[in-house]
Design a protein around this motif. Structure first.
Motif, PDB file in Angstrom:
ATOM      1  N   PHE A 215       0.852  -1.186   0.000  1.00  0.00           N
ATOM      2  CA  PHE A 215       0.000   0.000   0.000  1.00  0.00           C
ATOM      3  C   PHE A 215       0.886   1.233   0.000  1.00  0.00           C
ATOM      4  O   PHE A 215       1.787   1.369   0.829  1.00  0.00           O
ATOM      5  N   GLU A 216       0.607   2.125  -0.937  1.00  0.00           N
ATOM      6  CA  GLU A 216       1.480   3.277  -1.148  1.00  0.00           C
ATOM      7  C   GLU A 216       0.646   4.549  -1.272  1.00  0.00           C
ATOM      8  O   GLU A 216      -0.486   4.518  -1.765  1.00  0.00           O
ATOM      9  N   VAL A 217       1.218   5.658  -0.844  1.00  0.00           N
ATOM     10  CA  VAL A 217       0.591   6.973  -0.956  1.00  0.00           C
ATOM     11  C   VAL A 217       1.544   7.895  -1.695  1.00  0.00           C
ATOM     12  O   VAL A 217       2.759   7.881  -1.444  1.00  0.00           O
ATOM     13  N   THR A 227       6.293   9.861  -3.160  1.00  0.00           N
ATOM     14  CA  THR A 227       5.710   8.994  -2.132  1.00  0.00           C
ATOM     15  C   THR A 227       5.737   9.689  -0.772  1.00  0.00           C
ATOM     16  O   THR A 227       6.549  10.586  -0.515  1.00  0.00           O
ATOM     17  N   ALA A 228       4.838   9.263   0.093  1.00  0.00           N
ATOM     18  CA  ALA A 228       4.777   9.759   1.475  1.00  0.00           C
ATOM     19  C   ALA A 228       4.422   8.581   2.373  1.00  0.00           C
ATOM     20  O   ALA A 228       3.891   7.564   1.912  1.00  0.00           O
ATOM     21  N   ASN A 229       4.719   8.721   3.645  1.00  0.00           N
ATOM     22  CA  ASN A 229       4.472   7.624   4.585  1.00  0.00           C
ATOM     23  C   ASN A 229       2.970   7.415   4.765  1.00  0.00           C
ATOM     24  O   ASN A 229       2.270   8.305   5.259  1.00  0.00           O
ATOM     25  N   PRO A 230       2.439   6.248   4.388  1.00  0.00           N
ATOM     26  CA  PRO A 230       0.992   6.019   4.530  1.00  0.00           C
ATOM     27  C   PRO A 230       0.488   6.139   5.958  1.00  0.00           C
ATOM     28  O   PRO A 230      -0.694   6.450   6.172  1.00  0.00           O
ATOM     29  N   LEU A 231       1.357   5.907   6.952  1.00  0.00           N
ATOM     30  CA  LEU A 231       0.907   5.985   8.345  1.00  0.00           C
ATOM     31  C   LEU A 231       0.521   7.405   8.743  1.00  0.00           C
ATOM     32  O   LEU A 231      -0.143   7.602   9.761  1.00  0.00           O
TER      33      LEU A 231
END
Length: 341
Positions: A215-217, A227-231
């Motif tokens: 899962f990627e954001v 990209t950015a940290n999904p959390l």
């Protein structure tokens, strides 16, 4: 006859001589008997003298310097009752609610498993093959297919079967979620999806090691550099007692202010002043080519933490830095650990 009698007489004389010399014990070589004393019943005092043993252990002085850095702790006032909204936590889990929701802690966003793997551009949900994968928010499917020809990641056939959904902008920044390693696709290019709609099923396509969802954001563009940290975007979970958790993020910087990549961090729960070693969490700071959130500039994130006291520590230039933190229910804390000159 006479000869036989003489022979028998010799045998008899030899036997008598043997009895008179060889069969008598030699008293000179017998051990001297040792007088035995009557047994004595042990007293309580004698028992204590046997069991009370003093053991001393000298703890050596540490061979490394220890410093408590000046930590910048930010706790912005949330606009709603959920402080996580400060992090634009607008994404629901892509895994159905009746499945475990935790991401794989051994290979978090930006980490490399201490150099064993390439920097991770997302997070992973390990679930059985065929587990439904859901849209994390409303949006439009801009790609559904395979990356065998066009590389959406670091190289072709990296994600295998994947879906990319474009969501509403965050501010002026385009915002996307990506679902990789799918076994099947439930949407096609151009479809409109609502949060919770089925987009595919978990598999092991592409470069996957075992069945899981990558899962990627992406924030600001649909390229890998965005990209950015999904959390930072997923809703916080509740702990085993049904209590809302919190989130700790921050950055580790050297004495020149530069982010320190791939530094080892330890986060430990503290209860009544005692560090609970069994609840230690280990993590790396982001690899040097991994983007941070443009606002937070973090290079580590600990999400879904049970409220309480914590100690975070790391080495910068062979100096150990630590910070003690109190995390409240639903709270997020942003800290900075910076090396001294």
């Amino acid at each position: 006859m006479t000869r036989i009698l003489k022979y028998l007489l010799k045998i008899l004389l030899f036997f008598l001589l043997f009895l008179s010399t060889g069969c008598q014990p030699d008293l000179e070589f017998l051990p001297t008997p040792i007088p035995q004393e009557p047994p004595v019943e042990p007293t309580q005092a004698s028992l204590l003298s046997l069991t009370q043993v003093t053991i001393t252990h000298q703890v050596p002085s540490p061979t490394f310097p220890l410093k408590s850095p000046t930590a910048l702790i930010e706790t912005p006032t949330p606009p709603t009752s959920n402080p996580a909204n400060n992090f634009s936590a607008i994404l629901e889990s892509p895994i159905p609610a009746d499945f475990p929701q935790n991401v794989d802690a051994s290979y978090l966003y930006g980490t490399t498993q201490n150099g064993l793997r390439i920097p991770h551009d997302g997070v992973e949900f390990y679930q059985p093959f065929g587990t439904p994968v859901l849209a994390a928010a409303d949006g439009k499917v801009i790609f559904s297919g395979t990356d065998e020809i066009n590389a959406w990641g670091r190289f072709t056939n990296f994600y295998g079967n994947l879906v990319i959904v474009q969501h509403s902008n965050l501010g002026n920044a385009p915002f996307y979620s990506l679902y990789g390693h799918l076994s099947s696709l439930a949407v096609k290019n151009g479809d409109t999806v609502r949060q919770g709609d089925l987009v595919g099923a978990i598999g092991a396509s592409g470069g996957a090691f075992g069945s899981h969802l990558h899962f990627e954001v992406r924030l600001g563009g649909n390229e890998l550099k965005h990209t950015a940290n999904p959390l930072l975007f997923l809703q916080l979970l509740t702990d085993k007692n049904g209590q809302e958790t919190g989130i700790l993020l921050g950055n580790i910087r050297d004495n020149k202010g530069a982010l320190v990549p791939s530094a080892n961090l330890v986060l430990q729960k503290v209860v009544e002043g005692r560090i609970i070693l069994e609840e230690s969490l280990y993590q790396e700071t982001y690899s040097k080519d991994i983007p941070s959130h443009p606002e937070w500039q973090e290079n580590f994130v600990f999400a879904n933490l049970t409220p309480g006291e914590y100690r975070i520590s790391t080495f910068i230039n062979q100096v150990l830095y630590e910070q003690f933190i109190s995390l409240q229910t639903g709270q997020f804390i942003n800290i900075q650990l910076k090396a001294e000159d």
